[in-house]
Design a protein around this motif. Sequence first.
Motif, short mmCIF file in Angstrom:
data_model
loop_
_atom_site.label_atom_id
_atom_site.label_comp_id
_atom_site.label_asym_id
_atom_site.label_seq_id
_atom_site.Cartn_x
_atom_site.Cartn_y
_atom_site.Cartn_z
N VAL A 186 0.87 -1.18 0.00
CA VAL A 186 0.00 0.00 0.00
C VAL A 186 0.91 1.23 0.00
O VAL A 186 2.13 1.11 -0.07
CB VAL A 186 -0.95 0.01 1.21
CG1 VAL A 186 -1.97 -1.11 1.11
CG2 VAL A 186 -0.17 -0.10 2.53
N LYS A 187 0.33 2.40 0.10
CA LYS A 187 1.12 3.62 0.09
C LYS A 187 2.07 3.66 1.28
O LYS A 187 1.87 3.00 2.29
CB LYS A 187 0.19 4.84 0.09
CG LYS A 187 -0.62 4.97 -1.19
CD LYS A 187 -1.54 6.17 -1.16
CE LYS A 187 -2.37 6.27 -2.45
NZ LYS A 187 -3.29 7.43 -2.42
N ARG A 199 -4.83 -5.82 -7.43
CA ARG A 199 -5.31 -4.48 -7.13
C ARG A 199 -4.35 -3.68 -6.26
O ARG A 199 -4.73 -2.66 -5.68
CB ARG A 199 -6.68 -4.57 -6.45
CG ARG A 199 -7.75 -5.15 -7.37
CD ARG A 199 -9.05 -5.34 -6.64
NE ARG A 199 -10.10 -5.84 -7.54
CZ ARG A 199 -11.30 -6.24 -7.13
NH1 ARG A 199 -11.62 -6.20 -5.84
NH2 ARG A 199 -12.18 -6.69 -8.02
N THR A 200 -3.11 -4.14 -6.16
CA THR A 200 -2.11 -3.40 -5.40
C THR A 200 -1.90 -2.02 -6.02
O THR A 200 -1.73 -1.91 -7.24
CB THR A 200 -0.77 -4.17 -5.38
OG1 THR A 200 -0.95 -5.38 -4.65
CG2 THR A 200 0.31 -3.35 -4.71
N ASN A 201 -1.93 -0.98 -5.19
CA ASN A 201 -1.77 0.38 -5.72
C ASN A 201 -0.36 0.91 -5.54
O ASN A 201 -0.11 2.11 -5.60
CB ASN A 201 -2.79 1.33 -5.08
CG ASN A 201 -2.69 1.34 -3.56
OD1 ASN A 201 -1.75 0.80 -2.98
ND2 ASN A 201 -3.66 1.97 -2.91
N ALA A 202 0.59 0.03 -5.27
CA ALA A 202 2.02 0.38 -5.21
C ALA A 202 2.79 -0.85 -5.64
O ALA A 202 2.41 -1.97 -5.30
CB ALA A 202 2.41 0.80 -3.80
N ASP A 203 3.85 -0.66 -6.39
CA ASP A 203 4.58 -1.82 -6.91
C ASP A 203 6.02 -1.89 -6.41
O ASP A 203 6.79 -2.75 -6.84
CB ASP A 203 4.57 -1.84 -8.44
CG ASP A 203 5.20 -0.58 -9.04
OD1 ASP A 203 5.66 0.28 -8.27
OD2 ASP A 203 5.22 -0.48 -10.27
N ARG A 256 -9.53 0.20 6.34
CA ARG A 256 -8.30 0.50 5.63
C ARG A 256 -7.30 -0.63 5.86
O ARG A 256 -7.40 -1.36 6.85
CB ARG A 256 -7.73 1.82 6.11
CG ARG A 256 -8.53 3.05 5.73
CD ARG A 256 -7.97 4.29 6.40
NE ARG A 256 -6.55 4.45 6.13
CZ ARG A 256 -6.07 5.19 5.13
NH1 ARG A 256 -6.91 5.81 4.31
NH2 ARG A 256 -4.78 5.31 4.94
N PRO A 268 -4.97 -5.48 -0.49
CA PRO A 268 -4.80 -4.05 -0.76
C PRO A 268 -6.07 -3.27 -0.45
O PRO A 268 -7.11 -3.86 -0.10
CB PRO A 268 -4.48 -4.02 -2.25
CG PRO A 268 -5.24 -5.19 -2.79
CD PRO A 268 -5.16 -6.25 -1.73
N GLU A 269 -6.01 -1.96 -0.63
CA GLU A 269 -7.17 -1.11 -0.34
C GLU A 269 -8.38 -1.52 -1.20
O GLU A 269 -9.51 -1.44 -0.75
CB GLU A 269 -6.82 0.36 -0.61
CG GLU A 269 -5.73 0.92 0.30
CD GLU A 269 -6.17 1.10 1.74
OE1 GLU A 269 -7.33 0.78 2.06
OE2 GLU A 269 -5.35 1.55 2.55
N GLY A 270 -8.15 -1.99 -2.42
CA GLY A 270 -9.25 -2.39 -3.29
C GLY A 270 -9.74 -3.80 -3.06
O GLY A 270 -10.67 -4.24 -3.75
#
Length: 238
Positions: free
Chosen positions: A84-85, A111-115, A217, A188-190
């Motif tokens: 996540v962030k 759906r990870t928003n950070a790689d 969250r 993840p968040e999603g």
Amino acid sequence: MIRLHVPYDLAAGAELVLDEGQSRYLGAVMRAKAGDELRVFNGRHGEWRAIVGQVGKRAVTLQLIDPARPQAQGPDLDLVIALVKRGPLETIVEKAAELGVRRIRPVITERTNADHTRVDRLQAIATEASEQTGRLDVPQVAEPVKLERLIAAWEAGRRLLFCDEAGDARPVLEAVTDGGPWAVLVGPEGGFAPREREMLRGLPYAVAATLGPRILRADTAAISALTLWQAAAGDWRP
């Protein structure tokens, strides 16, 4: 009492030369001076009493006195956390160390928003949290891998509690009934993609659990799941 995690072997009478970061912390931040007492640990030889020797601009030396606590291990618990962030991820790592996790394993999901992340920074956060919380070891922070790769190399005998936001799973306190090697997986968040949920629910060692009726969250979910696991099967129980 100041506690420091050090990489050296610990034995009575040994002299330790701290690295520049720890030396700066003791000398410039904590204003330590020769003769001050502190505690050190390395995850192998328990906790030791030490006194400050020389305080230099670039290095501080310590003299080991005697053992203060024997080595002990916490529960065999991993946290598998989708990236996540940065802010929430650093909070998750800090609280996981405080809650006794042995390993922290970041994963990449659909759906990870950070790689990517700075594993060295996360490891430093885990170390500082371990020093402050009184534990005698430091959780290892692994390099991020894809979820499928992690599952393909899963350790035999380790069960997986995955926090399923779908809401049709059992509560954690009902899903976890005994100890042993476990891992807690937080998405993840999603949330997990349908394909991932289907894969996880088909694993013979995986147990789906809900964290309640509200959407949490990722950092709240991780802290809640670890707390509930500790209450059900960890070292919080007598």
